[in-house]
Scaffold this active site. Structure first.
Site, PDB file in Angstrom:
ATOM      1  N   GLY A   1      52.027  42.419  35.682  1.00 28.26           N
ATOM      2  CA  GLY A   1      52.524  42.717  37.022  1.00 28.26           C
ATOM      3  C   GLY A   1      53.635  41.770  37.439  1.00 28.26           C
TER       4      GLY A   1
ATOM      5  CD  GLN B   1      45.449  31.615  33.346  1.00 32.31           C
ATOM      6  OE1 GLN B   1      45.322  32.200  32.279  1.00 32.31           O
ATOM      7  NE2 GLN B   1      46.037  32.170  34.397  1.00 32.31           N
TER       8      GLN B   1
ATOM      9  CG  HIS C   1      44.114  43.466  38.386  1.00 29.60           C
ATOM     10  ND1 HIS C   1      43.436  42.950  39.449  1.00 29.60           N
ATOM     11  CD2 HIS C   1      44.644  42.411  37.720  1.00 29.60           C
ATOM     12  CE1 HIS C   1      43.537  41.628  39.443  1.00 29.60           C
ATOM     13  NE2 HIS C   1      44.271  41.275  38.409  1.00 29.60           N
TER      14      HIS C   1
HETATM   15  O1  PAF Z   1      47.823  37.099  35.299  1.00 29.95           O
HETATM   16  C1  PAF Z   1      46.669  36.791  34.938  1.00 29.95           C
HETATM   17  O2  PAF Z   1      45.674  37.288  35.444  1.00 29.95           O
HETATM   18  C2  PAF Z   1      46.486  35.749  33.849  1.00 29.95           C
HETATM   19  O3  PAF Z   1      47.419  34.728  33.965  1.00 29.95           O
HETATM   20  C3  PAF Z   1      46.502  36.340  32.430  1.00 29.95           C
HETATM   21  C4  PAF Z   1      47.848  36.934  32.080  1.00 29.95           C
HETATM   22  C5  PAF Z   1      45.417  37.403  32.317  1.00 29.95           C
HETATM   23  C6  PAF Z   1      46.195  35.249  31.400  1.00 29.95           C
HETATM   24  O4  PAF Z   1      44.966  34.663  31.631  1.00 29.95           O
END
Ligand code: PAF
Length: 279
Positions: A147, A61, A37
């Site tokens: 990423g 998600q 990150h």
């Molecule tokens: O890659 C992630 O951490 C998540 O899928 C994101 C893009 C922050 C969306 O919640």
């Protein structure tokens, strides 16, 4: 560095920032930040005047039997890491401020999302595209950095941005790996010490596939078979291993050097890992 929780306050910050003629880069995250990150924060720094990192564990998600509850949350540590890396704002809204009780509007990419991770995580990308759209609407970034470990996610977001004429440039940042080759991921902390070393076989398998392709083999089934055989051990259950288009993440019929990617997802013990390599 500012910490902003309220979407309204974030919008106000964006209004004043834009009024000064400054550009904004957004790094969307779900927290539990690691060097992967932070490399996105570095990339964002190079592209814009103001860097906003969002930290939001997005409920929509996650599937019903997935790890939403146990997903690592360590906000103070995350904020300190962002500050040390030169972020200007951490935007960390509460779930109730993003999703109202009667929330009923989703954004759905309908092609790429059906493959790879989409086969076993049916509503996952709908949750991603929805929350990323919400974040884009609040933060109004000129640039957003994602990423390549989640290469399919980036492909889905690029398609959404193109299809919906969203006014944001998507920047891809390379995968960051540990000393054994394991791609950094917040979920790696579910692995114990031995599993962490063993899970490096995922990357080794991708490297084996890449080597075979680069030696002149253009038979996709042979490349896939080698990857699956190399990753196999008692701890590993392959969810998929596919050769896909490097940009769109869609399946390809034939291998074209430099334009493809091997994408893999496995269960390593109790931990779901994904990785990919450009070939
Ligand atoms: O890659 C992630 O951490 C998540 O899928 C994101 C893009 C922050 C969306 O919640």
């Amino acid at each position: 560095m500012k910490i902003i929780n309220s979407p309204d306050e974030m919008r106000e910050f964006v209004r004043t920032t834009k009024a000064c003629g400054k550009s904004i880069a957004l790094v969307p995250t779900m927290g539990a930040l690691h060097e992967g990150h932070l490399s996105l924060v570095d990339a964002a720094r190079k592209c814009a005047d103001v860097v906003v990192v969002s930290v939001f564990v997005n409920p929509t998600q996650f599937g019903p039997n997935e790890d939403f509850e146990k997903y690592p949350r360590q906000f103070d540590e995350d904020a300190a890491k962002c500050e040390a890396r030169g972020a200007d704002v951490v935007f960390a809204p509460a779930a109730a401020d993003i999703y109202s009780k009667d929330f009923s509007t989703y954004v759905n990419e309908e092609q790429i999302s059906g493959y790879l991770c989409g086969r076993t995580r049916p509503k996952h990308f709908r949750g991603v595209t929805t929350v990323v759209t919400i974040l884009f609407n609040i933060v109004k970034p000129d640039i957003a950095v994602f990423g390549e470990k989640d290469a399919q996610q980036v492909s889905v977001i690029e398609r959404m941005v193109r299809d919906l004429f969203m006014d944001v440039k998507i920047v891809r940042a390379p995968i960051v790996r540990d000393e054994n080759g394991l791609a950094l991921s917040s979920r790696n902390r579910y692995l114990d010490k031995l599993e962490r070393i063993g899970a490096a076989r995922v990357h080794n398998a991708l490297e084996a596939g890449k080597k075979l392709a680069e030696s002149g083999c253009d038979n996709i089934d042979r490349i896939k078979a080698l990857v699956i055989n190399t990753v196999a051990n008692a701890k590993t259950r392959v969810i998929y291993a596919e050769v896909v288009d490097a940009e769109t993440s869609l399946p390809v019929q034939s291998y074209e050097r430099g334009k493809c990617r091997i994408s893999i997802a496995v269960w390593y013990g109790q931990t779901r890992l994904i990785d990919n390599i450009r070939i």
